[in-house]
Design an enzyme around this catalytic site. Structure first.
Site, PDB file in Angstrom:
ATOM      1  N   GLU A 257       0.838  -1.205   0.000  1.00  0.00           N
ATOM      2  CA  GLU A 257       0.000   0.000   0.000  1.00  0.00           C
ATOM      3  C   GLU A 257       0.874   1.256   0.000  1.00  0.00           C
ATOM      4  OE1 GLU A 257      -3.385   2.052   2.932  1.00  0.00           O
ATOM      5  OE2 GLU A 257      -2.098   0.439   3.667  1.00  0.00           O
ATOM      6  N   LYS A 316      -9.291   2.415  -3.396  1.00  0.00           N
ATOM      7  CA  LYS A 316      -9.802   1.868  -2.136  1.00  0.00           C
ATOM      8  C   LYS A 316     -11.223   2.346  -1.866  1.00  0.00           C
ATOM      9  CE  LYS A 316      -8.499   1.244   2.715  1.00  0.00           C
ATOM     10  NZ  LYS A 316      -7.565   1.651   3.799  1.00  0.00           N
ATOM     11  N   CYS A 368      -5.440  -2.776   2.652  1.00  0.00           N
ATOM     12  CA  CYS A 368      -5.378  -2.671   4.108  1.00  0.00           C
ATOM     13  C   CYS A 368      -6.669  -3.112   4.791  1.00  0.00           C
ATOM     14  CB  CYS A 368      -5.007  -1.232   4.497  1.00  0.00           C
ATOM     15  SG  CYS A 368      -4.606  -1.031   6.252  1.00  0.00           S
TER      16      CYS A 368
END
Length: 492
Positions: A257, A316, A368
């Site tokens: 990430e 995301k 994540c």
């Protein structure tokens, strides 16, 4: 009552030992059984709430204490702010367990002829789901994760982590019934549930599909305090690129990430295009984290982009409160002066996004925190053949959280029967097979690469479809419970 509350607190404090890195799963059966037994001795709804609340204080007070570390050490929040927010989180999470026992007791005393301990696992399922939904949710340490290595893991591809937690609590109820009634007949269903779960572990719900890919993970081990410093950018890029050059000719190389600390538009010519050409020349693809600007919306996404012959990007969807955006911005904007985390104004990506693919193998990408939510992972299923999750667990430091996070990722693979490629900045990076087992993993806080051949899979587990209705099931159970708990008394 004070002694009962203390026992509940102690039972709750033992619960994190059932999860990674300890993974002593029998505690996940025994500790809730101790709580339920204490609850049978209480005849007031308020007492039941306090029992569940005390259990939760021990459970989450130990299990998610790392939140303080993340906010204070890496978010640079003053101790009183980090401590206050951590305590608030623990209190809120504890209230859900208190609500389970209080609502159950309220329904039981008003309808003793139709409700008994057997209803408790359904209520637990519903409130755990609710905990994972309210204010975008925080399902960390849901009971089912403790059974990743127990016989009950066989239920995960059918009913998911909340369902496994419900089956676990059913066994706890059976243990309590065994204790209260001195009847050995309750041992039989406990054994049968264990055997059933063990048998389900050996079923294949999906099948291999497409070409196996040679994949390499690069763990850069970049210190969080250096990550966003411009004078460190070249060193960071060199760390990742030097490891990558040694990994050719992998089909896919994955960086974590925001491995490239900057925005795509400002780095496109100087960094991204040269890397893309190198990937083409070596018949490889790079999937890396970076920020992607959206000029129309005046913001940026936390994204993964693919460089090489094939291109693509993923933004995301599920953002972390206070870490990537501020909830209730008008009310909580003042918190920015206390918590200094870079890049906290991130845009949220669309729920439906095109899947990236390599050699016809489709990738279900998450970033994540997203792998904590089955509903987010399942947005790409059953089309995705391989799951990829990237993270920066440097925020957690040397705490329980990186181990717990890896365990959560393993459960996503088990639920969906898909292999997962998991690349993190400081560990634990890992290859996870379609049964949720670790194929290989990195050490923490070490610059390291890891390679494996990953076989994608096609098809769908029952849970991929059950997940679409579990929210309805949870709401139905909650609403029916509240109705019977608080409906007006019928006059004779």
């Amino acid at each position: 009552m004070q002694l009962q509350l203390l026992l509940a607190l102690m039972a709750g404090a033992s619960m994190p030992l059932a999860f990674a890195p300890f993974a002593f799963w029998p505690i996940a059966l025994l500790a809730p059984a101790a709580l339920i037994y204490q609850a049978t001795l209480c005849d007031q709804t308020r007492q039941n709430f306090m029992l569940g609340f005390s259990f939760g204080l021990g459970y989450f007070g130990f299990g998610v204490s790392w939140i303080y570390h993340s906010l204070h050490v890496y978010g640079h929040a003053p101790a009183f702010v980090a401590g206050g927010l951590t305590l608030l989180m623990i209190v809120v999470l504890s209230c859900f367990i208190g609500a389970v026992l209080a609502l159950f007791h309220r329904v039981k005393i008003r309808h003793p002829s139709i409700v008994n301990l057997w209803f408790l696992p359904l209520l637990w399922f519903s409130l755990e789901w609710l905990k994972g939904w309210v204010l975008t949710g925080f399902p960390w340490l849901s009971l089912g994760y403790a059974h990743l290595h127990s016989p009950l893991s066989g239920f995960a591809p059918i009913v998911g982590v909340y369902g496994v937690g419900s089956v676990s609590l059913l066994i706890s109820v059976l243990l309590v019934k065994w204790k209260l009634e001195k009847a050995h007949l309750y041992v039989l269903p406990i054994i049968l549930l264990g055997l059933m779960g063990y048998g389900l572990q050996h079923l294949e719900w999906t099948k291999p599909s497409g070409q196996a890919l040679d994949v390499t993970l690069v763990q850069g081990n970049i210190d969080q305090d250096k990550k966003w410093r411009r004078d460190e950018r070249l060193n960071i890029l060199s760390t990742f690129w030097n490891a990558t050059k040694k990994s050719f000719p992998s089909d896919l190389i994955v960086w974590p990430e925001v491995a490239i600390p900057g925005r795509q538009d400002e780095l496109n010519q100087s960094v991204l295009l040269p890397i893309s050409e190198q990937m083409k020349n070596n018949n490889s693809q790079l999937l890396t984290g970076i920020l992607v600007s959206d000029i129309a919306k005046g913001g940026y996404y936390n994204s993964m982009i693919m460089l090489g012959e094939q291109t693509g990007q993923y933004h995301k969807r599920h953002l972390v409160p206070f870490g990537e955006y501020y909830p209730f911005r008008d009310l909580l904007q003042f918190m920015k002066q206390f918590i200094r985390i870079p890049m906290t104004d991130t845009l949220s990506g669309d729920d439906v996004q095109p899947l990236m693919s390599i050699k016809g193998v489709k990738l279900g990408v998450s970033i994540c925190f997203e792998d904590v939510f089955s509903r987010d992972i399942n947005l790409d299923l059953p089309e995705a053949n391989i799951l990829i999750n990237t993270s920066n667990d440097a925020w957690f430091g040397d705490s329980l959280a990186p181990h717990q996070h890896l365990e959560i990722a393993q459960m996503r693979s088990l639920e969906t029967e898909r292999p997962m490629v998991r690349a993190t900045n400081t560990g634990k990076s890992a290859f996870i097979d379609s049964k949720g087992k670790l194929m290989s993993e990195t050490e923490q806080f070490k610059e390291q690469t890891l390679s494996a051949t990953v076989q994608g899979r096609a098809g769908a587990t029952p849970f991929i479809f059950f997940e679409k209705i579990q929210s309805w099931l949870a709401w139905i159970i909650i609403l029916i419970s509240v109705y019977f708990a608080y409906r007006p008394e019928q006059k004779a």
